[in-house]
Design a protein around this motif. Structure first.
Motif, short mmCIF file in Angstrom:
data_model
loop_
_atom_site.label_atom_id
_atom_site.label_comp_id
_atom_site.label_asym_id
_atom_site.label_seq_id
_atom_site.Cartn_x
_atom_site.Cartn_y
_atom_site.Cartn_z
N VAL A 8 0.73 -1.03 0.07
CA VAL A 8 -0.27 -0.08 -0.11
C VAL A 8 0.65 1.32 0.12
O VAL A 8 0.65 2.26 -0.83
CB VAL A 8 -1.08 0.03 1.28
N LEU A 30 1.37 4.55 -2.82
CA LEU A 30 1.05 6.06 -2.52
C LEU A 30 1.35 7.07 -3.49
O LEU A 30 0.71 8.05 -3.77
CB LEU A 30 1.59 6.51 -0.98
N ALA A 32 -1.46 7.02 -5.81
CA ALA A 32 -2.59 7.11 -5.67
C ALA A 32 -3.46 8.25 -5.59
O ALA A 32 -2.76 9.23 -5.86
CB ALA A 32 -2.65 6.66 -4.04
N ALA A 78 -1.98 1.96 6.99
CA ALA A 78 -2.11 1.06 6.06
C ALA A 78 -2.67 -0.21 7.00
O ALA A 78 -3.63 -0.94 6.75
CB ALA A 78 -1.15 0.68 5.10
N ALA A 137 -4.79 3.09 -0.33
CA ALA A 137 -3.64 3.97 -0.80
C ALA A 137 -4.40 5.25 -1.19
O ALA A 137 -3.65 6.21 -0.73
CB ALA A 137 -2.96 3.32 -1.96
#
Ligand code: HEC
Length: 185
Positions: free
Chosen positions: A69, A73, A76, A140, A167
């Protein structure tokens, strides 16, 4: 059935038993380890058989990896995260000036101490005792499954299972600050 027929059946059964017991007694007297050797104990399955079964189970439910995750980022989408944050808003406020509700206000939460929002009195003892800061990785882990990350947490929320959605949400939470924490490389 008449009694003659019954006696015939009874005699046949008795004879069969005698043959079985006799054969066993004969074998046992000649092979003292007959019982063990003949499979009264089931042999343990060979390790080759156990291994693929464990592998298949792992494939069905891949272990959650917070690092994955964090890796998402950079790409994201905070806008998508803001949308998804709708499911958090029954309990959390996101504006700088807003008071905490059923959950703590999340302004500036990235790198804040766990359970560190002063106006919120509802933290669980587990949250207060855990220590550390809300790094992206911890966020996360917690948001994926609050009860796994922090058994006894008061956050009544099942978690966000999809890594991409998670994310996006964290990317949005990151923007809730005067100077957002740098994105991980
Ligand atoms: C049903 C109410 C509820 C919902 C829904 C909820 N939370 Fe929470 N949240 C809480 C409570 C209560 C706590 C405090 C937990 C504790 O102390 O054990 C908390 C704690 C947190 C914390 C730790 C904050 C701090 O100050 O240490 C974060 C981050 C968080 N929530 C994010 C989220 C996000 C993101 C969502 C949506 C994906 C969400 N929460 C959904 C109630 C909720």
């Amino acid at each position: 059935m008449d009694s003659f027929e019954f006696s015939k059946i009874a005699a046949a059964v008795l004879l069969a038993l005698l043959v079985i017991v006799g054969a066993r007694t004969y074998i046992q007297s000649h092979h003292p380890h007959y019982d063990e050797a003949a499979g009264y104990q089931l042999p343990a399955p060979p390790p080759e058989e156990a291994a693929p079964a464990a592998g298949a189970a792992a494939e069905k439910a891949p272990a959650f990896n917070p690092a994955e995750v964090v890796g998402l980022l950079k790409t994201a989408k905070p806008d998508a995260g803001k949308q998804a944050f709708g499911k958090c808003m029954s309990c959390h406020t996101a504006d700088k000036a807003a008071a905490s509700k059923a959950g703590p206000n999340l302004w500036n939460v990235v790198n804040r101490k766990l359970g560190g929002r002063d106006d919120f009195k509802g933290y669980s003892d587990q949250m207060k005792a855990k220590g550390g800061e809300w790094t992206f990785e911890h966020l996360a882990g917690f948001l994926h499954s609050p009860k796994t990350y922090l058994p006894g947490t008061k956050m009544g929320f099942a978690g966000v299972t999809k890594p991409q959605e998670l994310a996006d949400i964290i990317a949005y939470i990151r923007t809730l600050a005067d100077s957002p924490a740098p994105l991980p490389n």
